[in-house]
Design an enzyme around this catalytic site. Structure first.
Site, PDB file in Angstrom:
ATOM      1  N   HIS A   1      50.543  36.621  43.721  1.00 21.84           N
ATOM      2  CA  HIS A   1      48.983  37.020  43.633  1.00 21.84           C
ATOM      3  C   HIS A   1      48.920  38.576  43.406  1.00 21.84           C
ATOM      4  O   HIS A   1      49.815  39.184  43.942  1.00 21.84           O
ATOM      5  CB  HIS A   1      48.376  36.632  44.738  1.00 21.84           C
ATOM      6  CG  HIS A   1      47.078  37.502  45.388  1.00 21.84           C
ATOM      7  ND1 HIS A   1      47.116  38.730  46.005  1.00 21.84           N
ATOM      8  CD2 HIS A   1      45.982  37.278  44.694  1.00 21.84           C
ATOM      9  CE1 HIS A   1      45.803  38.853  46.114  1.00 21.84           C
ATOM     10  NE2 HIS A   1      45.066  38.058  45.229  1.00 21.84           N
TER      11      HIS A   1
ATOM     12  N   GLY B   1      29.460  33.068  43.131  1.00 22.02           N
ATOM     13  CA  GLY B   1      30.530  33.438  42.361  1.00 22.02           C
ATOM     14  C   GLY B   1      30.866  31.951  41.626  1.00 22.02           C
ATOM     15  O   GLY B   1      30.464  30.833  42.034  1.00 22.02           O
ATOM     16  N   ASN B   2      31.571  32.266  40.738  1.00 16.75           N
ATOM     17  CA  ASN B   2      32.081  31.122  39.903  1.00 16.75           C
ATOM     18  C   ASN B   2      32.890  30.344  40.910  1.00 16.75           C
ATOM     19  O   ASN B   2      34.195  30.761  41.025  1.00 16.75           O
ATOM     20  CB  ASN B   2      32.813  31.471  38.581  1.00 16.75           C
ATOM     21  CG  ASN B   2      33.225  30.313  37.607  1.00 16.75           C
ATOM     22  OD1 ASN B   2      34.448  29.735  37.805  1.00 16.75           O
ATOM     23  ND2 ASN B   2      32.216  29.986  36.739  1.00 16.75           N
TER      24      ASN B   2
ATOM     25  N   ASN C   1      45.768  41.476  42.347  1.00 21.95           N
ATOM     26  CA  ASN C   1      44.257  41.756  41.761  1.00 21.95           C
ATOM     27  C   ASN C   1      44.119  43.132  41.951  1.00 21.95           C
ATOM     28  O   ASN C   1      44.829  43.970  43.183  1.00 21.95           O
ATOM     29  CB  ASN C   1      43.297  41.178  42.458  1.00 21.95           C
ATOM     30  CG  ASN C   1      43.006  41.609  43.939  1.00 21.95           C
ATOM     31  OD1 ASN C   1      42.220  42.382  43.837  1.00 21.95           O
ATOM     32  ND2 ASN C   1      43.667  41.071  44.924  1.00 21.95           N
ATOM     33  N   THR C   2      43.320  43.835  41.147  1.00 24.18           N
ATOM     34  CA  THR C   2      42.921  45.136  41.070  1.00 24.18           C
ATOM     35  C   THR C   2      41.481  45.055  40.866  1.00 24.18           C
ATOM     36  O   THR C   2      40.987  44.351  39.836  1.00 24.18           O
ATOM     37  CB  THR C   2      43.727  46.381  40.376  1.00 24.18           C
ATOM     38  OG1 THR C   2      43.848  45.658  39.167  1.00 24.18           O
ATOM     39  CG2 THR C   2      45.077  46.217  41.198  1.00 24.18           C
TER      40      THR C   2
END
Length: 316
Positions: free
Chosen positions: A147, A300-301, A149-150
């Site tokens: 995983h 959110g999606n 994310n930024t």
């Protein structure tokens, strides 16, 4: 992508986030630069993963190499106003059983129940956020899930957040002295000790260990990595450079880990262990992950948010 700033799983390791005190053109330039970086990184990661699909041994992974499919989406905020959107990049291939590499840029106003939880939103609920988020589940149990994310978030304040963590699915590989663990930690440390000098590796490593923990199981989700939020050193260019270093470190180390493992044959018992371990991944994401919970509660999606879940899983 935009998570709450409170909660048991989020110790206050972030620096104090400063009030914005600059002209609009400077803020807009920073938004543009951050978004461009996230989207360029997305393109590089997708290309790298597709090369891995091409190079995986045909004997272990029969069939055609997978390719990413991109699906754009739009959102509305709690008032029904247009709120930006993003692009989902999904692949189900012969090596990558399921991988999503998503970019989004969203804006609007936080709903009243969330304003007090977000730095800078209590008195002015407007926000803007852009980022990249990735989770990969591979067919081969010898290859760990990952995983990364930024993100860059703007309210009346502005900050970076993100990180990367590795989840081996075989117990015999879930050790800190495993070669993959050592290499992954070294890559994340390298990202934190670049000359810009704005990151604290020890804090971000500890934060990752504490965040990706399942209290009901009394076990970690994986072997760790780094996790950071509310990152604002006062030098925006250095903060962006650090976030870029995290992305570059991931882009280099994870394909290396995949390549060193993807030719290893696995047994039915290995697959069974992988599927059970994936169950822990599901438990964490649905019970504790603040990004998942926040996204589902703020319109959110759904497909993008839940794309982190593995395609096949078992509970014994």
């Amino acid at each position: 992508m935009v998570g709450t700033a409170q909660g048991r799983l989020c110790p206050p390791y972030g620096r104090s986030v400063r009030e914005l005190n600059m002209d609009v053109s400077t803020i807009e330039d920073r938004k543009t630069r951050a978004r461009a970086w996230f989207e360029a990184l997305r393109d590089d990661i997708c290309a790298s993963f597709e090369r891995l699909e091409d190079d995986a041994p045909q004997g272990l992974y029969p069939g055609e190499a997978g390719r990413f499919t991109r699906t754009p989406w739009q959102r509305t905020d709690h008032s029904g106003a247009a709120g930006g959107g993003g692009v989902m990049s999904m692949m189900s291939g012969r090596l990558f059983e399921k991988v999503g590499v998503h970019c989004s840029t969203v804006h609007g106003e936080f709903a009243p129940e969330f304003r007090a939880q977000i730095p800078g939103a209590a008195d002015d609920p407007r926000f803007w956020a852009s980022g990249i988020s990735l989770i990969a589940h591979l067919r081969n149990p010898h290859v760990p899930a990952v995983h990364m994310n930024t993100r860059f978030v703007v309210t009346t304040k502005a900050w970076f957040g993100g990180g990367a963590d590795l989840t081996p699915v075989l117990d015999r590989r879930r050790t800190q002295d495993d070669a993959d663990s050592i290499a992954f930690h070294a890559a994340m440390k390298e990202a934190c000790v670049q000359p810009n000098g704005v990151a604290d590796y020890d804090k971000y490593k500890k934060w990752c260990d504490e965040y990706f923990y399942l209290p009901h199981r009394k076990e970690a989700r994986g072997i760790g990595g780094i996790f950071y939020d509310w990152h604002d050193s006062g030098d925006w260019d250095a903060d962006l450079a650090f976030t870029q270093d995290v992305g570059r470190a991931f882009l280099k180390i994870y394909p290396d880990i995949v390549r060193r493992n993807f030719a290893s044959a696995w047994t039915a018992a290995d697959r069974e262990e992988q599927l059970i371990r994936r169950g822990r991944y599901v438990e964490f994401n649905l019970l504790y992950d603040r990004g998942t919970i926040f996204g589902l509660k703020t319109g959110g999606n759904v497909d993008s948010i839940l794309s982190s879940l593995p395609p096949e899983v078992k509970w014994p």
